[in-house]
Design a protein around this motif. Structure first.
Motif: not given
Length: 857
Positions: A51-58, A70-73
């Motif tokens: 499972v790849a889970s986003v924890h920060a974004a520009t 959000d999950r990175l698919l």
């Protein structure tokens, strides 16, 4: 597996684990540098269990709809995990947009096209903290594991901790950029974290009984970890099953860790009265603070997604190896608690005094301001502060003395008890009185619930039997008989200190370990303390638990050692007094007999001195010869009892089976005893050469080694032996006579060193002779002593400790072989005896060789 093979296996596996950790350091550091020089995704995500889970974004990615949790698919149409394995992270190009497919927590999916960030632009501080902070934790793991291994390399739990720390540190070093090589090594490493955790938890703080009965559990868990690691390597060829590999590999160590904590908790409950319970508390506390956040945050990440990197939970992971390492190195925790309590008391007292001092200064300053309207000048305030310090100093000293008395009251009681016991034992001439005084001291002063003293009989080789006891004892304990050759007795004699049940956890022989533990289980005691006089084991003090339930701390153990030492001297004095009394009763009758034998005794005196030194050492060996015989004899009595049980027709099948197993065990131990007798007889025969009355060609290096082996009890402690043996040709001689010379020289060196120093032995060939040197760094001899050292009956030792014939006889033996014996000594620097022997003795010297050999041997 033998002890030597087991040690080599531990060293090999420890080295392999350390090399794996070092490899991970290099790969992880290279990956960080490689990724730093390449463009990166405008999002930060954590990947675990598939499972790849986003924890920060520009801001740009957030504007495109990307949000934490959000999950990175997929990335560019490829599953996120496979994209990273294929090197997608290092294949990003600046200016070329990347298509990512994500899934919100509500299940809706969306696609975003984002431009990679330029190299060296990393806008996510938490990600950088994890990327570098987690490897620092890995470094702490490696340092703790290696440090404990270096301090306690002989212990199994140190080995288990090193394996766990090395494998876990390898995983932590790889935290960060998901390059193909890093991901491959992580997949291989993760399962072994679980296997080494199972190994550690089932070794320390106590080894569960079911592991002792079924030791194959550990290899089975390692085998499962190896299978999962191999599966991670074969992912490209596993097809649909590949998606299950990463979740299995991730939850394998976490589930095993939770199970292991349950195992330790169960053992803690089952052994709540055992000393290992304190170590279990420390381990569970460290594991709770270290593992539970990891398991909780990982579960959060997999099912709901986390707004931060899930590996943040590893930043406190070092608490677990720190707690375990502390428990392994410092097995005694009572003194730590006492120091903590006393330190807290000192701190509270200091804080209170400081507060009162500050209040006095502040109040005085404010009062001066109210009266005069101005601040006090330095000419007034400085002397006032000085006077206040002088006034508060007695308060500080009295507070410190009060704290000292409060926390040192037990020590003061122990010191008084030791003084009273020492004074009382001086006048005691009965072993029973001495034993009763020991038991009173243990139960009344130390507050133990029960105590027992076992003593060896008056005859050499006698077993240890209960002399006296206090407290509530089972009948089986009161009738306990221990052979001096019992593993527990031998350990007490060899280690020469008090031992607890835990001290036998590192015994490589399972049967000897269980036999030793059986003594503690039968007596239900906490420690056994040897009563030693010289190299002899006179008895054992068995001490139960304290009435308060606390463990015996350092002060109590020191008192036990002092009691054992005092009682050893008193018991030996009592026995000597009995012997003197017996001699006095027959003295007049024996005076005439001794007078008639005076001439014969005078003629035999020299021969008696020849065997005196050897006899002191051989007596101990002969003492051991009777031990296995007594052990076999005792087993025969037990065997008769069990055979009688088998002949009973009303005996239940399960008890009949137990009787058969007991008979088999007794026969096995009896065979061990007879084998021991054979070995001892062979060793004595090889050393003394009593069956060889003619000249033999021997290796003098081997003869010196054999003599050193017999003298091992004298050399224990602070005497260091330095061997510098040359390649000597064989010498034709009477080996038994030269062994006596070697022994005399070594015993004199030990006496000169007074138990601490160095003895150097050098051998060199010199043409048709050999040169042997025995050098010590003792006090040396003045010139007047050195000139008379080989004179018969000349000695510098106190009366009763030497007859002055040892060196005279040695000089005569060397000359009878056609050699020379010289001495060099410098006062304050040491002494060297230099011996030269021909390879072939002169024929005229040994014309009466058989008679000469018989006279000496």
């Amino acid at each position: 597996m033998s002890a030597t093979a087991s040690t080599r296996f531990r060293q090999a596996t420890a080295l392999l684990a350390l090399l794996w950790a070092i490899l991970a350091v290099g790969v992880g550091l290279r990956a960080k540098i490689e990724v730093a020089l390449r463009p990166s995704l405008p999002i930060a995500y954590s990947n675990a269990a598939g499972v790849a889970s986003v924890h920060a974004a520009t801001p740009e990615a957030a504007a495109a709809g990307v949000a934490p949790r959000d999950r990175l698919l997929t990335v560019d149409g490829e599953p996120a995990g496979q994209w990273a394995l294929d090197g997608g992270l290092t294949g990003l190009e600046e200016g070329r947009a990347v298509r990512i497919l994500l899934e919100r927590p509500d299940g809706t999916r969306y696609e975003a096209s984002l431009l990679p960030l330029p190299p060296n632009v990393r806008p996510f501080p938490v990600e950088r903290l994890v990327s570098w902070g987690v490897p620092v934790v890995g470094l702490a793991f490696l340092i703790i594991g290696f440090g404990v291994w270096r301090l306690q390399s002989e212990r199994r739990e140190s080995w288990a901790l090193l394996l766990f720390c090395a494998v876990t540190s390898a995983l932590l070093f790889l935290a960060g950029p998901g390059t193909p090589l890093v991901l491959l090594l992580v997949g291989v490493t993760v399962p072994f974290v679980g296997a080494t955790a199972f190994h550690l938890f089932t070794t320390y703080p106590v080894e569960p009984s079911w592991i002792i009965r079924h030791p194959a559990w550990r290899p089975a868990i390692y085998g499962a970890a190896g299978l999962l690691s191999a599966t991670s390597l074969l992912r490209p060829w596993l097809g649909a099953f590949a998606s299950w590999v990463e979740p299995l590999a991730t939850f394998f160590p976490t589930s095993i860790t939770v199970v292991c904590m349950g195992i330790v908790l169960a053992e803690r409950i089952r052994n709540r009265q055992h000393p290992s319970a304190e170590r279990a508390d420390i381990m569970l506390l460290g594991a709770g603070f270290a593992f539970l956040p990891i398991v909780g945050i990982l579960t959060w990440h997999v099912f709901w997604g986390t707004p931060f990197p899930w590996m943040v939970s590893f930043l406190g992971f070092f608490l677990f190896p720190l707690a375990v390492g502390f428990g392994i190195v410092r097995r005694e925790l009572f003194d730590v608690r006492l120091a903590a309590r006393s330190s807290a008391a000192y701190g509270a007292a200091t804080l209170a005094i400081t507060g009162l001092f500050a209040l006095l200064i502040t109040s005085t300053t404010e009062g001066f301001r109210q009266l005069s309207g101005d601040e006090p000048s330095p000419a007034i305030s400085i002397p006032f502060v000085f006077l206040a310090i002088l006034a508060f100093n007695p308060v500080r000293e009295r507070s410190q003395a009060f704290v000292d008395r409060f926390f040192d009251r037990d020590r003061a009681a122990y010191r008084r008890a030791v003084r009273e016991i020492s004074e009382a034992m001086v006048s005691m001439l009965s072993a029973r009185e001495i034993v009763d005084r020991i038991l009173i001291a243990l139960t009344a002063t130390m507050g133990v619930e029960r105590a027992m003293v076992l003593l060896v009989g008056d005859q050499a080789g006698d077993s240890l039997r209960v002399e006296a006891s206090r407290g509530d004892w089972e009948e089986e304990a009161e009738e306990l008989v221990l052979s001096p050759d019992h593993p527990a007795c031998r350990s007490l004699w060899m280690r020469r200190r008090e031992l607890s049940r835990d001290d036998f956890d590192d015994e490589p022989d399972p049967e000897m370990r269980e036999q030793s533990r059986d003594v503690f289980d039968t007596l239900e005691v906490e420690v056994l303390v040897p009563i030693l006089f010289g190299v002899d084991l006179l008895g054992v003090i068995a001490v139960g638990r304290k009435l308060t339930g606390e463990r015996l701390g350092p002060d109590e153990r020191q008192l036990l050692r002092t009691l054992a030492n005092q009682s050893a001297i008193a018991i030996e004095n009592a026995r000597a007094f009995d012997e003197i009394a017996q001699l006095n009763r027959t003295l007049e009758m024996r005076v005439d007999e001794r007078t008639r034998e005076l001439r014969e005794t005078q003629a035999q005196l020299m021969q008696s001195e020849k065997m005196r030194s050897l006899g002191q050492l051989v007596a101990g060996v002969a003492h051991e010869l009777n031990n296995p015989i007594g052990f076999v004899h005792a087993n025969l009595a037990l065997l008769d009892d069990y055979v009688g049980r088998l002949t009973r027709t009303d005996l239940p099948p399960e008890r009949r089976q137990k009787a058969r197993e007991a008979i088999a065990k007794l026969l096995s131990r009896s065979r061990e005893g007879t084998t021991r007798v054979k070995e001892i007889v062979q060793d004595l025969r090889d050393f003394s050469r009593t069956d060889q009355a003619d000249l033999q060609r021997v290796s003098l290096n081997e003869e010196i080694e054999r003599t050193l082996g017999l003298m091992e009890p004298r050399l224990k402690g602070g005497v260091e032996i330095e061997r510098d043996f040359g390649d000597l040709p064989q010498v034709r001689c009477f080996a038994g006579q030269l062994n006596q010379v070697f022994m005399n020289l070594l015993m004199n060196a030990c006496d000169a060193l007074e138990g601490r120093g160095r003895i150097a032995i050098r051998t060199r060939p010199e043409g048709d002779t050999v040169l042997l040197e025995f050098e010590d760094n003792g006090a040396g001899m003045p010139e007047e002593v050195r000139d008379r050292i080989f004179e018969p009956f000349y000695t510098t030792k106190p009366v009763g400790q030497g007859t002055g014939l040892g060196l005279s006889l040695s000089h005569g033996i060397v000359e009878s072989h056609g050699g020379t014996l010289e001495v060099e000594s410098v006062l304050g620097e040491g002494t060297t005896f230099r011996m030269r022997l021909p390879l072939e003795p002169p024929a005229e010297v040994f014309e009466d060789a058989p008679e000469h050999a018989e006279a000496v041997l």
